[in-house]
Design a protein around this motif. Structure first.
Motif, PDB file in Angstrom:
ATOM      1  N   ALA A  57      81.701  30.938   7.502  1.00 46.97           N
ATOM      2  CA  ALA A  57      81.891  31.951   6.460  1.00 46.97           C
ATOM      3  C   ALA A  57      82.815  31.448   5.361  1.00 46.97           C
ATOM      4  O   ALA A  57      82.567  31.674   4.173  1.00 46.97           O
ATOM      5  CB  ALA A  57      82.438  33.240   7.070  1.00 46.97           C
ATOM      6  N   ASN A  58      83.887  30.761   5.752  1.00 42.15           N
ATOM      7  CA  ASN A  58      84.813  30.226   4.748  1.00 42.15           C
ATOM      8  C   ASN A  58      84.104  29.261   3.800  1.00 42.15           C
ATOM      9  O   ASN A  58      84.301  29.318   2.587  1.00 42.15           O
ATOM     10  CB  ASN A  58      85.997  29.538   5.421  1.00 42.15           C
ATOM     11  CG  ASN A  58      86.944  30.520   6.076  1.00 42.15           C
ATOM     12  OD1 ASN A  58      87.011  31.683   5.696  1.00 42.15           O
ATOM     13  ND2 ASN A  58      87.671  30.059   7.071  1.00 42.15           N
ATOM     14  N   LEU A  59      83.287  28.384   4.357  1.00 40.50           N
ATOM     15  CA  LEU A  59      82.546  27.454   3.497  1.00 40.50           C
ATOM     16  C   LEU A  59      81.492  28.174   2.665  1.00 40.50           C
ATOM     17  O   LEU A  59      81.329  27.879   1.474  1.00 40.50           O
ATOM     18  CB  LEU A  59      81.891  26.353   4.330  1.00 40.50           C
ATOM     19  CG  LEU A  59      82.784  25.189   4.700  1.00 40.50           C
ATOM     20  CD1 LEU A  59      82.081  24.264   5.696  1.00 40.50           C
ATOM     21  CD2 LEU A  59      83.197  24.399   3.473  1.00 40.50           C
ATOM     22  N   LEU A  60      80.796  29.115   3.259  1.00 38.05           N
ATOM     23  CA  LEU A  60      79.764  29.845   2.529  1.00 38.05           C
ATOM     24  C   LEU A  60      80.376  30.595   1.357  1.00 38.05           C
ATOM     25  O   LEU A  60      79.894  30.513   0.230  1.00 38.05           O
ATOM     26  CB  LEU A  60      79.033  30.817   3.467  1.00 38.05           C
ATOM     27  CG  LEU A  60      77.951  31.704   2.855  1.00 38.05           C
ATOM     28  CD1 LEU A  60      76.869  30.877   2.181  1.00 38.05           C
ATOM     29  CD2 LEU A  60      77.337  32.602   3.924  1.00 38.05           C
ATOM     30  N   ARG A  61      81.452  31.305   1.610  1.00 39.13           N
ATOM     31  CA  ARG A  61      82.117  32.105   0.580  1.00 39.13           C
ATOM     32  C   ARG A  61      82.816  31.214  -0.450  1.00 39.13           C
ATOM     33  O   ARG A  61      82.788  31.486  -1.649  1.00 39.13           O
ATOM     34  CB  ARG A  61      83.132  33.029   1.269  1.00 39.13           C
ATOM     35  CG  ARG A  61      83.742  34.089   0.443  1.00 39.13           C
ATOM     36  CD  ARG A  61      84.623  35.045   1.265  1.00 39.13           C
ATOM     37  NE  ARG A  61      85.489  34.383   2.235  1.00 39.13           N
ATOM     38  CZ  ARG A  61      85.353  34.463   3.558  1.00 39.13           C
ATOM     39  NH1 ARG A  61      84.395  35.184   4.093  1.00 39.13           N
ATOM     40  NH2 ARG A  61      86.176  33.824   4.363  1.00 39.13           N
ATOM     41  N   GLY A  62      83.440  30.133   0.010  1.00 36.49           N
ATOM     42  CA  GLY A  62      84.258  29.306  -0.869  1.00 36.49           C
ATOM     43  C   GLY A  62      83.505  28.313  -1.712  1.00 36.49           C
ATOM     44  O   GLY A  62      83.901  28.026  -2.848  1.00 36.49           O
ATOM     45  N   SER A  63      82.413  27.746  -1.201  1.00 37.19           N
ATOM     46  CA  SER A  63      81.730  26.720  -1.994  1.00 37.19           C
ATOM     47  C   SER A  63      80.218  26.750  -1.905  1.00 37.19           C
ATOM     48  O   SER A  63      79.537  26.585  -2.910  1.00 37.19           O
ATOM     49  CB  SER A  63      82.241  25.327  -1.604  1.00 37.19           C
ATOM     50  OG  SER A  63      81.995  25.059  -0.246  1.00 37.19           O
ATOM     51  N   ILE A  64      79.645  27.001  -0.741  1.00 34.61           N
ATOM     52  CA  ILE A  64      78.193  26.914  -0.574  1.00 34.61           C
ATOM     53  C   ILE A  64      77.468  27.898  -1.491  1.00 34.61           C
ATOM     54  O   ILE A  64      76.463  27.558  -2.103  1.00 34.61           O
ATOM     55  CB  ILE A  64      77.781  27.156   0.903  1.00 34.61           C
ATOM     56  CG1 ILE A  64      78.472  26.168   1.838  1.00 34.61           C
ATOM     57  CG2 ILE A  64      76.261  27.092   1.058  1.00 34.61           C
ATOM     58  CD1 ILE A  64      78.211  24.715   1.596  1.00 34.61           C
ATOM     59  N   ALA A  65      77.978  29.118  -1.613  1.00 32.27           N
ATOM     60  CA  ALA A  65      77.310  30.136  -2.434  1.00 32.27           C
ATOM     61  C   ALA A  65      77.223  29.738  -3.896  1.00 32.27           C
ATOM     62  O   ALA A  65      76.386  30.258  -4.633  1.00 32.27           O
ATOM     63  CB  ALA A  65      78.031  31.485  -2.306  1.00 32.27           C
ATOM     64  N   TRP A  66      78.047  28.796  -4.324  1.00 33.31           N
ATOM     65  CA  TRP A  66      78.099  28.427  -5.743  1.00 33.31           C
ATOM     66  C   TRP A  66      77.414  27.096  -6.040  1.00 33.31           C
ATOM     67  O   TRP A  66      77.300  26.701  -7.193  1.00 33.31           O
ATOM     68  CB  TRP A  66      79.554  28.410  -6.211  1.00 33.31           C
ATOM     69  CG  TRP A  66      80.251  29.657  -5.760  1.00 33.31           C
ATOM     70  CD1 TRP A  66      81.248  29.766  -4.844  1.00 33.31           C
ATOM     71  CD2 TRP A  66      79.934  30.992  -6.154  1.00 33.31           C
ATOM     72  NE1 TRP A  66      81.584  31.081  -4.641  1.00 33.31           N
ATOM     73  CE2 TRP A  66      80.789  31.861  -5.442  1.00 33.31           C
ATOM     74  CE3 TRP A  66      79.009  31.554  -7.041  1.00 33.31           C
ATOM     75  CZ2 TRP A  66      80.743  33.233  -5.588  1.00 33.31           C
ATOM     76  CZ3 TRP A  66      78.971  32.928  -7.176  1.00 33.31           C
ATOM     77  CH2 TRP A  66      79.826  33.749  -6.462  1.00 33.31           C
ATOM     78  N   LEU A  67      76.946  26.385  -5.031  1.00 29.40           N
ATOM     79  CA  LEU A  67      76.325  25.077  -5.250  1.00 29.40           C
ATOM     80  C   LEU A  67      75.028  25.159  -6.052  1.00 29.40           C
ATOM     81  O   LEU A  67      74.638  24.198  -6.687  1.00 29.40           O
ATOM     82  CB  LEU A  67      76.046  24.382  -3.914  1.00 29.40           C
ATOM     83  CG  LEU A  67      77.261  23.911  -3.123  1.00 29.40           C
ATOM     84  CD1 LEU A  67      76.821  23.306  -1.799  1.00 29.40           C
ATOM     85  CD2 LEU A  67      78.078  22.914  -3.919  1.00 29.40           C
ATOM     86  N   GLY A  68      74.363  26.294  -6.026  1.00 26.88           N
ATOM     87  CA  GLY A  68      73.092  26.439  -6.735  1.00 26.88           C
ATOM     88  C   GLY A  68      73.223  26.653  -8.220  1.00 26.88           C
ATOM     89  O   GLY A  68      72.218  26.658  -8.940  1.00 26.88           O
TER      90      GLY A  68
END
Length: 194
Positions: free
Chosen positions: A111-122
């Motif tokens: 969740a930390n990675l998803l919220r912090g960086s993964i969600a914005w990679l696109g």
């Protein structure tokens, strides 16, 4: 009269924050937001409702998204990330919080990675790297999962979807283009991929 077992183990509040039942005293706690006190289910419903139970992804939805990503070939991961990013933007435009993306397991490392960086990679992915069908399928399911009557757990569930897609396509390199192969955050988030 309700008993603690009548209440869901995990819930998402109206802002998308995830809450976990503590046990026999029937209070709920949230993490990583530490400024919110433990509350009973009734207090939580009154102060932060409506509440939605957190559930696992339906097997059919998981299979459908994995298949769509696998079918996109080397554009699969880029399409998924673009769909994830667009969904996050839509949620924000609708006045929601992207906390709904992680409310199933809000304190987990996924969740930390998803919220912090993964969600914005696109954000910066060009249209030429995207399969529109896979992007649309990602957006449609993510929006349904985050705004429906139940909240689907996504932080770990999406890692499983990507692992399924990679296996269907014949390996991680078959759904990932050269620009995404060595992304540190993405690589760590999908570390259980095969």
């Amino acid at each position: 009269m309700t008993t603690p077992t009548d209440h869901p183990y995990r819930v998402a509040d109206r802002e998308g924050e995830g809450w976990l039942r503590n046990g026999p005293d029937d209070t709920y706690t949230t993490f990583p937001r530490s400024g919110l006190a433990n509350m009973t289910y009734e207090q939580l419903e009154a102060d932060r409702g409506p509440l939605r139970p957190v559930v696992a992804m339906a097997a059919e939805d998981r299979a459908e998204l994995a298949h769509s990503i696998a079918q996109a070939g080397k554009k699969g991961m880029a399409s998924f990330l673009a769909g994830l990013y667009r969904t996050a933007c839509t949620l924000i435009e609708d006045g929601s919080s992207i906390a709904v993306l992680t409310s199933g397991r809000p304190g987990s490392w996924e969740a930390n990675l998803l919220r912090g960086s993964i969600a914005w990679l696109g954000e910066g992915i060009s249209d030429s790297r995207i399969d529109e069908s896979a992007r649309r399928k990602t957006e449609d399911l993510l929006y349904q999962w985050t705004t429906g009557p139940v909240q689907v757990e996504l932080a770990e569930g999406l890692v499983g979807v990507l692992a399924d897609a990679a296996m269907q396509a014949g390996g991680w390199d078959q759904i990932t283009d050269r620009w995404l192969k060595n992304g540190e955050s993405l690589d760590r988030w999908t570390s259980r991929r095969l």
